[in-house]
Structures are given as structure tokens and as C-alpha cells.
Scaffold this motif. Structure first.
Motif, PDB file in Angstrom:
ATOM      1  N   ALA A  52       0.850  -1.196   0.000  1.00 27.73           N
ATOM      2  CA  ALA A  52       0.000   0.000   0.000  1.00 27.73           C
ATOM      3  C   ALA A  52       0.887   1.247   0.000  1.00 27.73           C
ATOM      4  O   ALA A  52       1.947   1.260  -0.619  1.00 27.73           O
ATOM      5  CB  ALA A  52      -0.970  -0.027   1.175  1.00 27.73           C
ATOM      6  N   SER A  53       0.496   2.271   0.752  1.00 31.93           N
ATOM      7  CA  SER A  53       1.216   3.550   0.693  1.00 31.93           C
ATOM      8  C   SER A  53       2.599   3.512   1.326  1.00 31.93           C
ATOM      9  O   SER A  53       3.361   4.469   1.188  1.00 31.93           O
ATOM     10  CB  SER A  53       0.387   4.644   1.366  1.00 31.93           C
ATOM     11  N   MET A  54       2.933   2.419   2.009  1.00 31.40           N
ATOM     12  CA  MET A  54       4.288   2.329   2.561  1.00 31.40           C
ATOM     13  C   MET A  54       5.329   2.321   1.448  1.00 31.40           C
ATOM     14  O   MET A  54       6.480   2.710   1.660  1.00 31.40           O
ATOM     15  CB  MET A  54       4.424   1.105   3.453  1.00 31.40           C
ATOM     16  N   LEU A  80       7.459   6.596  10.147  1.00 34.84           N
ATOM     17  CA  LEU A  80       7.728   7.086   8.800  1.00 34.84           C
ATOM     18  C   LEU A  80       6.435   7.144   7.973  1.00 34.84           C
ATOM     19  O   LEU A  80       6.008   8.185   7.576  1.00 34.84           O
ATOM     20  CB  LEU A  80       8.747   6.180   8.068  1.00 34.84           C
ATOM     21  N   LYS A  81       5.779   5.983   7.685  1.00 36.77           N
ATOM     22  CA  LYS A  81       4.673   6.001   6.724  1.00 36.77           C
ATOM     23  C   LYS A  81       3.660   4.896   7.001  1.00 36.77           C
ATOM     24  O   LYS A  81       4.030   3.742   7.210  1.00 36.77           O
ATOM     25  CB  LYS A  81       5.238   5.822   5.307  1.00 36.77           C
ATOM     26  N   THR A  82       2.392   5.297   6.986  1.00 41.41           N
ATOM     27  CA  THR A  82       1.312   4.321   7.102  1.00 41.41           C
ATOM     28  C   THR A  82       0.932   3.803   5.721  1.00 41.41           C
ATOM     29  O   THR A  82       1.328   4.360   4.691  1.00 41.41           O
ATOM     30  CB  THR A  82       0.063   4.951   7.740  1.00 41.41           C
ATOM     31  N   GLY A 108      -4.593  -4.537   3.968  1.00 40.40           N
ATOM     32  CA  GLY A 108      -4.927  -4.265   5.357  1.00 40.40           C
ATOM     33  C   GLY A 108      -4.233  -2.996   5.813  1.00 40.40           C
ATOM     34  O   GLY A 108      -3.760  -2.192   5.007  1.00 40.40           O
ATOM     35  N   PHE A 109      -4.166  -2.817   7.129  1.00 38.48           N
ATOM     36  CA  PHE A 109      -3.537  -1.625   7.696  1.00 38.48           C
ATOM     37  C   PHE A 109      -2.097  -1.945   8.091  1.00 38.48           C
ATOM     38  O   PHE A 109      -1.828  -2.972   8.728  1.00 38.48           O
ATOM     39  CB  PHE A 109      -4.318  -1.142   8.918  1.00 38.48           C
ATOM     40  N   GLY A 110      -1.171  -1.060   7.718  1.00 38.86           N
ATOM     41  CA  GLY A 110       0.233  -1.276   8.036  1.00 38.86           C
ATOM     42  C   GLY A 110       0.927   0.012   8.418  1.00 38.86           C
ATOM     43  O   GLY A 110       0.387   1.113   8.248  1.00 38.86           O
TER      44      GLY A 110
END
Length: 387
Positions: A53-55, A220-222, A229-231
Motif C-alpha cells: 500500500a502507501s508504505m 515514517l509512513k502508514t 490491510g492496515f500497516g
């Protein structure tokens, strides 16, 4: 010469903790590393490629930081917004094609607002062919150069795409590179708000749940998509110690927040840094083939510290692993072996061992004695060992 993998026991003179209390995480994959000592505290599916994802925006940022440092971009340079960049949904800076946006604003837009549109603007500016897909291919190549072997990028933002994957270990390595390679940019990751041109609604801010909790978190980044999922790729510093961690696959943002805070507290409260070896201290000896000496000392080039559980209780034992005998000549400082140790309950730590001294190649008589010894040994084995 027959090479044999040697494993020798080594006991380090160090009081060691009782077995570490493992952290039971509900994340599908997780990796926790103490940056100060290099100690891995948690490894759960850390090398499994997964949707980040956005990481994965961290890789876009790293490439952009490199471009600014090299002069290919400047912070005040204004970049155009394409129709492609404007078309992104999800988290954005609310850019449109009439904008020309400063690079520094785009960087903050990616870090604080997780702007997918900002990523596309940066990507198109730096891409070899002017497209986001071309930039993604460049990102993949650069990641491979940096040792991120389980990372493939299809876009600059982490937007769901078939084959767009990273491993937790790769993300931790990337986070460490950002922190250490670009200290001038890293403070941006602790910023909680950014209002580009007043466009962002007042309720949009940095989604990192640890910022402002007083536990040393500064990046740093979600990341979140339905598939991933959520990370969170996070970092926190307390005193001289810094911890980097990555978690992915949690069910809710609340789960991510609780798990992240628990990991930081566990890493700092349950472990203490201890000295393991001093540079130059001999750990073991390795057999040498055809040398003026029959063995060489093995030592560490630098002082070695590791994290251990806070309660001391015994001795830390390890294994010295090398393939030998080592062929002469040997130069002092040559990497010859590894010391592998693992306090119970923690992943193993591997430390390179180097030659403590020079060993010159033996002369004619040395070679005669060595060959004679080999022949005698084979003859003593009986018919199967005879030449």
C-alpha cells in the motif's frame, strides 16, 4: 584440498537474559530491528513479498531525495501536474492540471498527506520516459541495488496493482536508509499537518498514530488498502537507541495504532544494550591449508553490541561457522567466518569474523609436510582411502 563446513562452539563472557518474552503480533507480517545494534527483535514472514500500500511511497521519496541531493531536482522547482496525476483518487493533495507545484511541497504532500497525485508528479518528472510506469521500473532497479530483493513496483504510490509488492525486511531496510542517508529531510516525517494552498480539509493530517505520544516516534509512513490491510513502517528513538519496525495486514486503523505502540514499548522496555565482543578479541581459530602457520585467529573488526532481555541469568553461547581449511596466504582483516548467536526467544544475529593476523603461504617443505600428512591419513583409512 577438501573443504568442510566447520561449526565450533563459542561461549561469550557475558551475563545473558532469561529467555526473551516474544512479542505475539496479530499482524500478518512484521519485522522489528534495533538500529543501534543491528539486533533483530521480531521476524514474522519478514521476507514474504506482500502488497505494501502507501508504505511503498517511501521508495518514491528516497529516489526524490537522491535527485534533490544530486541537483536533478531543486526544492523550489515547480513541476506541472498531468491529467494522469490529477486523476488519482484516495489520499491526495487535491492537485489539478492548472497547478505548478514546488518540489518541497510535493515531498510534504507525500509524507504528511500521503498524496497519490504528488507521487505521480514526482514520478513523471524523474522517469526515464516521462511516465509513472517508467519511474516504477527505475524504482525496482534502484531497490535491487540497495539490497531490497523482494520489492517490485508498478507505480509510485502503492495504488493496488498486480505484482506491486515489498517485504517487511525490505521496508525496514529502506526506512533505515532514509533515516541515515537523508538526515536533512527526515524531520519532515514527524510533521503532523500540511495545508497545501489551504486545500486540504482540516481533518486531514499525518495518519501515523504514534506521533505526539511522547514515546520518541518520528516517522515514517502508514499504508492501507483492502488487499493489504492496515500497516505502518515506523521508527522511534529513545536516548541513544533507535528502533525501526514494519507491520502489515492488520484489520483496522485502531489495531494498527495499538500494535505499533505496544511494539515500541516492548522493544525499549524489555531489552537493554550489552557489549558482546571487543575489537581484536580472539573468538576461535580456523585451520589453514598450506600456510606457515596451521591456524589463524578469528576476531571481530569492530566492537559488537547486541540487545538482550533486561534480566541477566547466564552465558551467551554462539557458533563459529566457516568453510575450511582456509587456503594460505591469509591477510589480517580478511573475512573468514561468521559468529552466530541467538538469545533464546530472539532471531539469530550473524557477525563477520576476520583474520587476526597474517599467515603467509608456506614454502616447499611446508607443502611436502602437508601432502605427506594427507597421504598418510588416506592410507590409514584402508583400501577405500588409499590412492
Amino acid at each position: 584440498m577438501r573443504l568442510i563446513r566447520h561449526i565450533a562452539a563459542a561461549t561469550l563472557c557475558l551475563g545473558v537474559a532469561l529467555p526473551a518474552q516474544a512479542f505475539e503480533t496479530s499482524a500478518k507480517a512484521a519485522y522489528v530491528m534495533d538500529v543501534t545494534t543491528g539486533t533483530v527483535l521480531l521476524d514474522k514472514n519478514a521476507d514474504t513479498p506482500m502488497p505494501p500500500a502507501s508504505m511503498s511511497k517511501l521508495m518514491t521519496l528516497y529516489v526524490a531525495f537522491e535527485a534533490v541531493r544530486s541537483g536533478r531536482l531543486t526544492l523550489d522547482e515547480r513541476l506541472p501536474v498531468s491529467q494522469h496525476a490529477m486523476s488519482y483518487g484516495g489520499s491526495t493533495m487535491f492537485l489539478d492540471t492548472t497547478d505548478r507545484v514546488r518540489v518541497e511541497d510535493l515531498l510534504r504532500g507525500i509524507i504528511v498527506l500521503s498524496g497519490n497525485d504528488a507521487c505521480a508528479v514526482i514520478a513523471e518528472a524523474l522517469s526515464p520516459d516521462g511516465t509513472e510506469a517508467g519511474f516504477a521500473r527505475f524504482m525496482t532497479q534502484r531497490a535491487q541495488q540497495m539490497g531490497m530483493t523482494n520489492s517490485i513496483f508498478r507505480n509510485a504510490s502503492g495504488w493496488p496493482a498486480e505484482g506491486h509488492v515489498m517485504s517487511m525486511r525490505d521496508l525496514a531496510l529502506l526506512a533505515r536508509h532514509i533515516i541515515e542517508d537523508f538526515p536533512e529531510f527526515y524531520p519532515m516525517f514527524a510533521e503532523t499537518e500540511f495545508r497545501f494552498d489551504g486545500r486540504a480539509p482540516s481533518n486531514i493530517s499525518n495518519r501515523n498514530p504514534l506521533l505526539g505520544l511522547g514515546i520518541g516516534a518520528d516517522g515514517l509512513k502508514t499504508g492501507h488498502t483492502e488487499q493489504a490491510g492496515f500497516g505502518l513502517t515506523g521508527s522511534a528513538k529513545q536516548g541513544e537507541r533507535r528502533v525501526v519496525f514494519v507491520i502489515s495486514g492488520l484489520a483496522t486503523a485502531q489495531d494498527r495504532a495499538r500494535e505499533s505502540e505496544s511494539i515500541v514499548n516492548w522493544a525499549f522496555r524489555q531489552f537493554a544494550e550489552k557489549s558482546v565482543l571487543t575489537a581484536g578479541e580472539e573468538v576461535a581459530r580456523a585451520a589453514v591449508w598450506m600456510g606457515e602457520a596451521t591456524s589463524v585467529g578469528l576476531t571481530v573488526a569492530e566492537d559488537v553490541s547486541t540487545l538482550l532481555p533486561v534480566l541477566d541469568g547466564g552465558e551467551l553461547k554462539g557458533e563459529v561457522v566457516y568453510t575450511g581449511p582456509v587456503r594460505a596466504p591469509v591477510a589480517k582483516g580478511d573475512v573468514l567466518a561468521e559468529l552466530v548467536f541467538a538469545p533464546e526467544g530472539l532471531p539469530s544475529t550473524r557477525v563477520p569474523l576476520v583474520a587476526a593476523e597474517d599467515v603467509a603461504q608456506g614454502g616447499f617443505m611446508t607443502r611436502i609436510r602437508t601432502v605427506s600428512g594427507v597421504l598418510l591419513a588416506r592410507l590409514q583409512q584402508g583400501p577405500e582411502g588409499a590412492l
